[in-house]
Design an enzyme around this catalytic site. Structure first.
Site, PDB file in Angstrom:
ATOM      1  CE  LYS A 165      -2.319   1.807   3.520  1.00 51.21           C
ATOM      2  NZ  LYS A 165      -3.188   1.662   4.699  1.00 51.21           N
ATOM      3  CE  LYS A 167       0.548   6.067   4.486  1.00 51.10           C
ATOM      4  NZ  LYS A 167      -0.753   5.919   5.145  1.00 51.10           N
ATOM      5  CG  ASP A 196      -3.870   5.926   3.123  1.00 52.51           C
ATOM      6  OD1 ASP A 196      -4.793   6.750   3.019  1.00 52.51           O
ATOM      7  OD2 ASP A 196      -3.430   5.502   4.225  1.00 52.51           O
ATOM      8  CG  ASN A 198      -2.620   9.200   4.785  1.00 53.37           C
ATOM      9  OD1 ASN A 198      -1.855   8.616   4.023  1.00 53.37           O
ATOM     10  ND2 ASN A 198      -2.919   8.738   5.987  1.00 53.37           N
ATOM     11  CD  GLU A 222      -6.031   3.203   4.067  1.00 56.12           C
ATOM     12  OE1 GLU A 222      -5.685   2.126   3.530  1.00 56.12           O
ATOM     13  OE2 GLU A 222      -5.477   3.665   5.076  1.00 56.12           O
ATOM     14  CD  GLU A 248      -5.952   5.570   8.688  1.00 54.62           C
ATOM     15  OE1 GLU A 248      -5.654   4.897   7.683  1.00 54.62           O
ATOM     16  OE2 GLU A 248      -5.165   6.350   9.233  1.00 54.62           O
ATOM     17  CG  ASP A 271      -6.641   2.690  15.031  1.00 51.77           C
ATOM     18  OD1 ASP A 271      -5.559   3.042  14.537  1.00 51.77           O
ATOM     19  OD2 ASP A 271      -6.871   2.693  16.257  1.00 51.77           O
ATOM     20  CG  HIS A 298      -4.874   2.092  10.913  1.00 54.35           C
ATOM     21  ND1 HIS A 298      -4.752   2.954  11.983  1.00 54.35           N
ATOM     22  CD2 HIS A 298      -4.129   2.630   9.914  1.00 54.35           C
ATOM     23  CE1 HIS A 298      -4.000   3.982  11.628  1.00 54.35           C
ATOM     24  NE2 HIS A 298      -3.609   3.820  10.383  1.00 54.35           N
ATOM     25  CD  GLU A 318      -1.455   0.073   7.853  1.00 56.52           C
ATOM     26  OE1 GLU A 318      -1.258   0.894   6.945  1.00 56.52           O
ATOM     27  OE2 GLU A 318      -2.014   0.377   8.925  1.00 56.52           O
TER      28      GLU A 318
HETATM   29 MG   LIG Z   1      -4.547   5.095   6.089  1.00 53.98          MG
END
Ligand SMILES: [Mg+2]
Length: 360
Positions: A165, A167, A196, A198, A222, A248, A271, A298, A318
């Protein structure tokens, strides 16, 4: 005798663990892990452990203090985490159980479950009535550009991971796509790739980017927009073919329920801290099952691997090694599968010498 075990004491320590490699996201750089180590001591002498990640060192002291202040509320109580969760939730109803309060409650919950499993001499998976299953893990790729991301993905796959995964959330969707393609080229067609954002896009931007990313065969995208913008995520999910992944940042199962009701997420990844510890996770797993949603985790790989074994719709774990330096037995991953050891407890045990080194 075991059934009568009661909570005798709650011990709290704070550590700051530097990262071997700073972790870059679209939302900033994480260079160290501020952690709170909670030990729940029972009257039988058994000690249960749990780990909190406060994201910023500014939250270390107040969170640790909150946990200490909760000690008198549970001292002498039978070691019954689900029961204590009800009691404490009620105590904090007027203030609310999100944020630092939720974290403090989760620290106590996880440490109590760990103690309960140890007292019964059972691994957490078996205490919860489950059995060890192969849980797939994906490896981490930071916000590292085309070359860096491809290299990190290749490294993860060479270590056995069957998923990675990354970013993303670069200045343009072209750069996002280039990163995904560079990784795909590096790892081949059979490795799962997730990305992701974020929370860095608006829903409109996310919809536009997903139109391009939809052809890249991603397993999920994500948090394309703000975690608590359920309506925004639902708009993105309706427009995109790639599954949207969130969870998460859900505080407890009510957040999760609201997200599900809004249609915000096609997959879920609670999470274990924010969802409310082991007790919260179990309820989240049931909610996910009832809604036919696959569950990933998470962070917290040690305890999450065990909980995913007890999650009917378990999906991916993860993997992160950020907290390995203070753990006596960090989670092992072999051929991309989490190895859940048969030792009693939830897999959290301190490397005391290391803790002393990093203690605040
Ligand atoms: Mg994330």
């Amino acid at each position: 005798m075991h059934r009568d075990s009661a909570v005798q004491e709650v011990r709290v320590r704070s550590v700051r663990v530097p990262m071997t490699e700073p972790h870059k996201t679209a939302g900033g750089i994480v260079a160290e892990s501020p952690l709170i180590l909670t030990d729940v001591v029972t009257d039988s002498g058994t000690i249960g452990h749990s780990l909190l990640f406060t994201y910023t060192p500014a939250a270390l002291k107040p969170t640790a203090e909150l946990i200490r202040n909760i000690e008198p509320l549970i001292k002498g109580e039978p070691l019954a985490p689900a029961e204590i969760e009800q009691k404490l939730t009620k105590k904090f109803r007027l203030l609310g159980t999100q944020g630092l309060v939720g974290m403090a409650l989760a620290a106590i919950d996880m440490a109590m479950w760990d103690a309960l499993a140890r007292i019964h001499d059972l691994p957490l998976v078996r205490l919860l009535g489950g059995s060890v299953k192969p849980i797939r893990c994906y490896g981490p790729v930071g916000f590292d550009g085309e070359e860096g991301s491809a290299r990190a993905a290749e490294r993860a796959v060479s270590r056995g991971f069957r998923g990675v995964k990354a970013k993303i959330g670069y200045a343009t969707v072209k750069e996002d796509v280039n990163v995904v393609r560079a990784m795909r080229k590096a790892v081949g067609p059979d490795v799962a790739i997730m990305v992701d954002y974020n929370q860095c896009l608006t829903p409109a931007e996310a919809i536009a980017r997903l139109r391009v990313l939809d052809d890249e065969g991603l397993v999920w995208v994500e948090e394309p927009t703000l975690a608590h913008d359920y309506a925004g995520h639902a708009r993105v999910s309706r427009e995109a073919r790639t599954p949207i992944q969130c969870g998460e940042n859900w505080w407890g199962i009510l957040d999760m329920r609201h997200a599900i009701e809004a249609g915000a997420s096609d997959l879920v990844m609670p999470d274990v801290m924010k969802i409310g510890g082991v007790t919260g996770w179990l309820r989240a797993a049931t909610l996910a099952q009832a809604n036919n949603l696959q569950v990933s985790s998470h962070l917290w790989p040690e305890i999450s691997a065990r909980l995913l074994c007890c999650t009917p719709t378990a999906h991916w774990l993860e993997y992160a090694d950020w907290w390995n330096p203070i753990l006596a037995e960090p989670l092992r991953v072999v051929d991309g599968i989490a190895i859940v050891e048969d030792a009693p407890g939830s897999g959290v045990e301190w490397d005391e010498a290391a803790v002393q080194r990093f203690v605040v």
